[in-house]
Write an enzyme that holds these catalytic residues in place. Structure first.
Site, PDB file in Angstrom:
ATOM      1  N   GLY A  57     -24.906 -38.277  37.958  1.00 53.18           N
ATOM      2  CA  GLY A  57     -24.819 -37.245  39.169  1.00 53.18           C
ATOM      3  C   GLY A  57     -24.005 -37.384  40.076  1.00 53.18           C
ATOM      4  O   GLY A  57     -23.238 -38.676  40.420  1.00 53.18           O
ATOM      5  N   CYS A  84     -25.242 -44.206  34.950  1.00 54.61           N
ATOM      6  CA  CYS A  84     -24.394 -43.953  36.236  1.00 54.61           C
ATOM      7  C   CYS A  84     -25.458 -43.846  37.361  1.00 54.61           C
ATOM      8  O   CYS A  84     -25.959 -44.671  37.990  1.00 54.61           O
ATOM      9  CB  CYS A  84     -23.357 -42.810  36.230  1.00 54.61           C
ATOM     10  SG  CYS A  84     -22.153 -42.875  37.549  1.00 54.61           S
ATOM     11  N   TYR A  85     -25.383 -42.659  38.228  1.00 53.04           N
ATOM     12  CA  TYR A  85     -26.572 -42.554  39.346  1.00 53.04           C
ATOM     13  C   TYR A  85     -27.811 -42.589  38.528  1.00 53.04           C
ATOM     14  O   TYR A  85     -28.771 -43.284  39.607  1.00 53.04           O
ATOM     15  CB  TYR A  85     -26.477 -40.929  39.450  1.00 53.04           C
ATOM     16  CG  TYR A  85     -27.302 -40.651  40.777  1.00 53.04           C
ATOM     17  CD1 TYR A  85     -27.212 -40.547  42.058  1.00 53.04           C
ATOM     18  CD2 TYR A  85     -28.653 -40.288  40.501  1.00 53.04           C
ATOM     19  CE1 TYR A  85     -27.961 -40.559  42.807  1.00 53.04           C
ATOM     20  CE2 TYR A  85     -29.681 -39.935  41.335  1.00 53.04           C
ATOM     21  CZ  TYR A  85     -29.050 -40.046  42.762  1.00 53.04           C
ATOM     22  OH  TYR A  85     -30.239 -39.644  43.719  1.00 53.04           O
ATOM     23  N   HIS A 171     -20.224 -44.014  31.261  1.00 54.96           N
ATOM     24  CA  HIS A 171     -20.812 -42.874  30.616  1.00 54.96           C
ATOM     25  C   HIS A 171     -20.687 -43.145  29.086  1.00 54.96           C
ATOM     26  O   HIS A 171     -19.720 -42.711  28.741  1.00 54.96           O
ATOM     27  CB  HIS A 171     -19.963 -41.447  31.135  1.00 54.96           C
ATOM     28  CG  HIS A 171     -20.372 -41.030  32.334  1.00 54.96           C
ATOM     29  ND1 HIS A 171     -21.571 -40.279  32.674  1.00 54.96           N
ATOM     30  CD2 HIS A 171     -19.904 -41.624  33.581  1.00 54.96           C
ATOM     31  CE1 HIS A 171     -21.669 -40.302  33.990  1.00 54.96           C
ATOM     32  NE2 HIS A 171     -20.719 -41.029  34.794  1.00 54.96           N
ATOM     33  N   GLU A 173     -21.732 -41.073  26.798  1.00 51.77           N
ATOM     34  CA  GLU A 173     -21.865 -39.667  26.138  1.00 51.77           C
ATOM     35  C   GLU A 173     -20.422 -39.164  25.949  1.00 51.77           C
ATOM     36  O   GLU A 173     -20.286 -38.341  25.164  1.00 51.77           O
ATOM     37  CB  GLU A 173     -22.839 -38.894  26.943  1.00 51.77           C
ATOM     38  CG  GLU A 173     -22.289 -38.493  28.245  1.00 51.77           C
ATOM     39  CD  GLU A 173     -22.585 -39.446  29.352  1.00 51.77           C
ATOM     40  OE1 GLU A 173     -22.596 -38.922  30.530  1.00 51.77           O
ATOM     41  OE2 GLU A 173     -22.983 -40.507  29.381  1.00 51.77           O
ATOM     42  N   ASP A 230     -26.612 -16.716  14.054  1.00 50.10           N
ATOM     43  CA  ASP A 230     -27.847 -16.816  14.935  1.00 50.10           C
ATOM     44  C   ASP A 230     -29.152 -16.131  14.296  1.00 50.10           C
ATOM     45  O   ASP A 230     -30.087 -16.485  14.046  1.00 50.10           O
ATOM     46  CB  ASP A 230     -27.617 -16.639  16.254  1.00 50.10           C
ATOM     47  CG  ASP A 230     -26.402 -17.647  16.787  1.00 50.10           C
ATOM     48  OD1 ASP A 230     -26.159 -18.573  16.111  1.00 50.10           O
ATOM     49  OD2 ASP A 230     -25.771 -17.325  17.794  1.00 50.10           O
ATOM     50  N   LYS A 372     -25.318 -24.728  18.462  1.00 49.57           N
ATOM     51  CA  LYS A 372     -24.811 -23.793  17.215  1.00 49.57           C
ATOM     52  C   LYS A 372     -24.758 -24.624  16.036  1.00 49.57           C
ATOM     53  O   LYS A 372     -24.915 -24.339  15.176  1.00 49.57           O
ATOM     54  CB  LYS A 372     -23.476 -23.180  17.579  1.00 49.57           C
ATOM     55  CG  LYS A 372     -22.706 -22.408  16.493  1.00 49.57           C
ATOM     56  CD  LYS A 372     -23.507 -21.262  16.401  1.00 49.57           C
ATOM     57  CE  LYS A 372     -23.121 -20.046  17.387  1.00 49.57           C
ATOM     58  NZ  LYS A 372     -23.382 -18.641  16.974  1.00 49.57           N
TER      59      LYS A 372
END
Length: 516
Positions: A57, A84-85, A171, A173, A230, A372
Site C-alpha cells: 500500500g 511491502c506495507y 513485490h 506478484e 461470459d 476472464k
C-alpha cells in the site's frame, strides 16, 4: 462438493496490485478472496482459511490515516505473508520498528537469499526482485529473523517460525520479480500446504452447488444471454444446476455486431439445445437513446431497458424469481468500490448494480468472482466451442459505447460494416492469435477527404487492437503493415460515411479498452 473452498484471504491495504495478487494465487490453482481491513476478521472466520496475505500500500504505518488491520487477524493459526506495507504493519504491530528510509528503493533490485527454505525453497543465492518503498523495518519483532537482504535494505525478507509468518519488502506478484511465481507457489504449497485444486472441475462443482442452494428445487432462472463467453459459460453452469428451469433471453437491442443474432440462435438454440427466446427490441433501445450523448447516461439507459425487457419476459415463467447474469470480477471492480474500499469507479456496467427496487427477482451470478481467463478455461472444460470460448469480449451496451456521442440507426449501421471488416480481415490473416480485443470505433469527428475527384466530409474510424490476459490492464498491438493497409482500404472504399481510418495506440491504464 462443499461450496466452502479452502483458500487464501488477501487483505487489501491500498496497493494497485491487490487484484494482481489474487490473479497470481488463482493461477497457482488456489481459491482466494479479497477483503478490506474492516471486513477481514469476519471473512477469515467464515472461510476455510489456509493462509493470509497482507498486501502492499502507498501509506506509511506511522501515518494517522494509515490502513489498520485488526491485530487479531495475526492470531489465526495459519501462515501469514506480509508484502511491502503488509510486512511493515505486521512488524510494527508485533513490537518491531518501522522508519523512513534514508534511500528509497524503487525498481529492479538484487537481493541476497540467506536461507533457502519455506518461501525461498529452491531459491538461493542472488535473485532480482521489484522494490517500491520509502519506509523500511529498522528493528524486527521478537522471534523474527532475516532471510534475505539487499544493499539498501537489511530486512528484504523475514520469517518467524513460531508465528508461521513471512514478510517481503518486495513485490513477488509483479512480473519484474524474476522468480515471483515461485515465491507465490512456495507460499501456497510449501508454507500453507495447499494442493492447487482450484481447477475448472472444482470451480464448476462449487458454482453448481451454490446455485442449487440458492434457487432450490422449484425456482426458475431467466438469463440474459449475450452470445459472448461470459453469458455462455454462465448458461452452461446454470443448465447443469437446474436443467430446463433455465430460460435464456437474447435481446437484439439494435446495437449488435453484424450477423450476431443469427449466430446466437444457431449456437445456443440449435446446437446447445437451450430454451432461448429472442426479443427484437432494436427500435425500442434506439428510440430511448435518441439525443443521449453522455457515456454514463447511455449505459444507464441501456441497462434500464435490459432490465425492463427481462421483467416483461419473465412474466411468462411463474417461478422465475431469479435473474441470471454473466458478471465477472473486473466488471465489479470497475463499476463499484470493490469490497467497500477506495477503488475509484471507472464506469458503470449494465449488469452490475443498479437493479430497480421493485424488481421482484434475485440475482444469480455464477461468475461474479472469476477472471476472464478462468471463465474461458471453464468453458472449454464444459465443451463450449472455441468460437465462443475464445471469442473476444463484447460490452453489454454493445456498439453504443463504440459510438462516442449520440447513437443513431445510421451510425450503428456504419459501424457494423466497419467493424465486420476489421474483425474478418484480422481473423483471415491469422493475426487475432494472442489478441484480447480488436474492433472499430466510430468517432464523432468529420474531416475533409477526396473520393472520385469529389470533396467528402465524413466520419473518422479508429482501430482498437489490444493484448491482455484479463482485461484489467492492456497493451496496444501494431498489426502488420499489409493488413492495416487492407483494412483501411476496405473501410474507406466500401463503407459510406467513413473517409479516414486512425490507430488507437494507448494502453490501459491510462486509457480504458472501450472508448466509453
Amino acid at each position: 462438493m462443499n461450496p466452502t473452498q479452502r483458500g487464501i484471504l488477501i487483505v487489501d491495504l491500498g496497493t494497485q496490485y491487490t487484484q494482481l495478487i489474487a490473479r497470481r494465487v488463482r493461477e497457482a490453482g488456489t481459491w482466494c478472496q479479497i477483503a478490506t481491513p474492516a471486513a477481514a476478521l469476519e471473512m477469515a472466520a467464515a472461510m476455510d482459511l489456509a493462509g493470509i496475505v497482507l498486501s502492499g500500500g502507498p501509506s506509511s504505518v506511522y501515518d494517522s490515516d494509515a490502513p489498520q488491520v485488526p491485530p487479531a487477524l495475526l492470531e489465526f493459526d495459519v501462515p501469514v505473508l506480509g508484502i511491502c506495507y503488509g510486512m511493515q504493519w505486521m512488524c510494527q504491530t508485533l513490537g518491531g520498528e518501522v522508519q523512513s528510509s534514508s534511500k528509497r528503493e524503487y525498481g529492479r533490485t538484487q537481493i541476497q537469499v540467506l536461507a533457502s527454505e519455506g518461501l525461498f525453497e529452491n531459491i538461493g543465492g542472488d535473485t532480482v526482485v521489484w522494490m517500491s518503498h520509502g519506509d523500511s523495518v529498522a528493528r524486527l519483532p521478537e522471534g523474527f529473523s532475516a532471510v534475505a537482504s539487499s544493499d539498501d535494505c537489511e530486512f528484504a525478507a523475514i520469517h518467524s517460525l513460531d508465528r508461521k509468518a513471512w514478510g517481503v519488502q518486495f513485490h513477488p506478484e509483479v512480473s519484474h520479480t524474476v522468480r515471483g511465481r515461485e515465491f507465490i507457489d512456495n507460499f501456497l504449497g510449501s508454507v500453507c500446504g495447499l494442493e492447487g485444486d482450484w481447477k475448472p472441475d472444482g470451480i464448476v462443482e462449487r458454482e453448481i452447488a451454490l446455485v442449487r442452494e440458492k434457487v432450490g428445487d422449484t425456482g426458475e432462472i431467466v438469463l440474459g444471454l449475450s452470445g459472448g463467453v461470459d453469458s455462455a459459460v454462465a448458461a452452461l453452469i446454470l443448465q447443469q444446476a437446474i436443467g430446463d428451469r433455465l430460460h435464456c433471453i437474447f435481446v437484439d437491442n439494435g446495437l449488435l455486431r453484424q450477423g450476431e443474432r443469427d449466430e446466437v440462435e444457431a449456437e445456443f438454440q440449435e446446437h446447445l439445445g437451450m430454451d432461448l427466446t429472442v426479443v427484437a427490441a432494436g427500435e425500442r433501445f434506439l428510440s430511448r437513446l435518441a439525443g443521449v450523448s453522455d457515456p454514463e447516461q447511455k449505459r444507464k439507459v441501456i441497462g434500464h431497458e435490459f432490465i425492463e425487457v427481462f421483467r416483461e419476459e419473465a412474466c411468462r415463467f411463474e417461478n422465475a424469481r431469479f435473474l441470471g447474469q454473466g458478471t465477472l470480477y473486473p466488471d465489479v471492480i470497475e463499476s463499484v468500490a470493490a469490497h467497500g474500499g477506495n477503488t475509484a469507479v471507472i464506469k458503470s456496467h449494465h449488469n452490475v448494480g443498479g437493479l430497480p427496487d421493485d424488481l421482484d427477482m434475485e440475482l444469480v451470478e455464477p461468475l461474479r468472482e472469476l477472471f476472464k481467463d478462468e471463465v474461458r478455461s471453464i468453458g472449454r472444460y464444459l465443451g463450449l466451442a472455441d468460437k465462443i470460448a475464445m471469442r473476444q469480449p463484447f460490452p453489454g451496451p454493445g456498439l453504443a459505447v463504440r459510438i462516442p456521442g449520440e447513437v443513431t440507426p445510421e451510425r450503428v449501421h456504419i459501424l457494423q460494416q466497419a467493424d465486420h471488416i476489421v474483425t474478418s480481415e484480422i481473423e483471415a490473416a491469422g493475426e487475432h492469435e494472442g489478441l484480447w480485443q480488436y474492433f472499430a470505433v466510430l468517432l464523432p469527428v468529420q474531416s475533409v477527404g477526396v473520393m472520385g475527384d469529389r470533396r467528402t466530409y465524413e466520419n473518422a474510424c479508429a482501430l482498437r487492437v489490444v493484448e491482455s490476459s484479463d482485461g484489467m490492464t492492456a497493451d496496444w498491438r501494431y498489426l502488420s503493415h499489409d493488413l492495416l493497409r487492407r483494412i483501411s482500404g476496405r473501410i474507406i472504399g466500401q463503407v459510406r460515411g467513413i473517409n479516414r481510418v486512425l490507430l488507437d495506440v494507448s494502453s490501459k491504464p491510462p486509457a480504458t479498452i472501450e472508448w466509453e
